[in-house]
Design an enzyme around this catalytic site. Structure first.
Site, mmCIF file in Angstrom:
data_model
loop_
_atom_site.group_PDB
_atom_site.id
_atom_site.type_symbol
_atom_site.label_atom_id
_atom_site.label_comp_id
_atom_site.label_asym_id
_atom_site.label_seq_id
_atom_site.Cartn_x
_atom_site.Cartn_y
_atom_site.Cartn_z
ATOM 1 C CB SER A 266 -0.894 0.000 1.248
ATOM 2 O OG SER A 266 -1.512 1.257 1.431
ATOM 3 C CE1 TYR B 189 -3.815 -1.892 5.443
ATOM 4 C CE2 TYR B 189 -3.113 0.338 4.865
ATOM 5 C CZ TYR B 189 -3.606 -0.900 4.490
ATOM 6 O OH TYR B 189 -3.887 -1.148 3.160
#
Length: 254
Positions: free
Chosen positions: A143, A156
């Site tokens: 990501s 995350y």
């Protein structure tokens, strides 16, 4: 005809919803046989039925990627009954936003287990088959959040950074064995609905096409959208004090 005689299969984890489901539909539309892995079988069955109705070939495989043995059994079952696994798309992931002041080790551990260990389990299960055939394609979904620590995303961002380093190492180690590794860094997805749209988010349809193109081209690395990638690079290049001050203000607004 045995399973080994069937066309190669693309396995997609986290395929019950979101980008995983959309990607499975898109790749099936482009002619790939797809195996959809996720925990929720009813949602997988719906996607498989949609693919079959359009003339594609797909199978639903209920599986929790955080469970190592379950993933190994799932991949072995696909190899035996559906066809040789030619491509793995380690897409399963996610995580809840939480302020650093409410740091929760258990929540971060769960995020790491899903994003990082889920990817490791998936690759580990498929790798022996690929090594034996001396061909294969691993697609690892990181990501843009891996590039920079973001407000409320300690778990995350760290998990996706770990996934990225895993992918970079595997690119080096597996190249001599005929196995390609694609490392993807997608940004925010605008899923529609009533939720507030994130700045610089891509529509799900556009994100899906961009991801599918990168996968089928077997690109080593792809970061998108360019606008968000450049913005994060600019913020990353700021002096640490200014960067922290800027992002802290953003966190308060969010």
């Amino acid at each position: 005809m045995t399973a080994a005689d069937l066309p190669g299969v693309t396995v997609i984890t986290g395929a019950s919803e979101g980008i995983g489901r959309s990607l499975a539909l898109e790749l099936a539309r482009r002619g790939e046989a797809v195996a959809l892995l996720a925990r929720r079988k009813p949602l997988l069955d719906e996607a498989v039925a949609e693919i079959a109705k359009a003339g594609g070939r797909a199978i639903a495989v209920p599986c929790d990627v955080t469970e190592r043995e379950a993933v190994r059994a799932a991949i072995a079952g696909i190899e035996q009954s559906f066809g040789p696994v030619e491509r793995i798309i380690a897409n399963a992931g996610g995580g809840k936003r939480a302020p650093g002041a409410a740091l929760d080790a258990a929540a971060i551990e769960a995020t790491m287990r899903l994003n990082y260990m889920g990817t490791v389990h998936t690759i580990e299960a498929a790798l022996p088959f690929m090594l034996a055939r001396r061909r294969g394609h691993l697609v690892i979904m990181s990501s843009l959040a891996a590039l920079l620590g973001l407000p409320g995303a300690a778990g995350y961002s760290a998990a996706k950074a770990a996934v990225a380093r895993l992918g970079e190492s595997l690119q080096i180690d597996l190249a001599p064995h005929g196995i390609d590794v694609t490392l993807l860094y997608p940004g925010f997805v605008d899923k529609g609905g009533k939720k507030k749209r994130r700045p610089l988010a891509m529509s799900l349809a556009r994100m899906t096409r961009r991801t599918a193109d990168a996968i089928q081209a077997r690109r080593r690395c792809s970061l998108y959208p360019a606008s968000l990638r450049l913005l994060l690079a600019l913020v990353r290049g700021l002096p640490a004090g200014l960067r922290v001050s800027l992002l802290s203000r953003f966190a308060k607004k969010g």
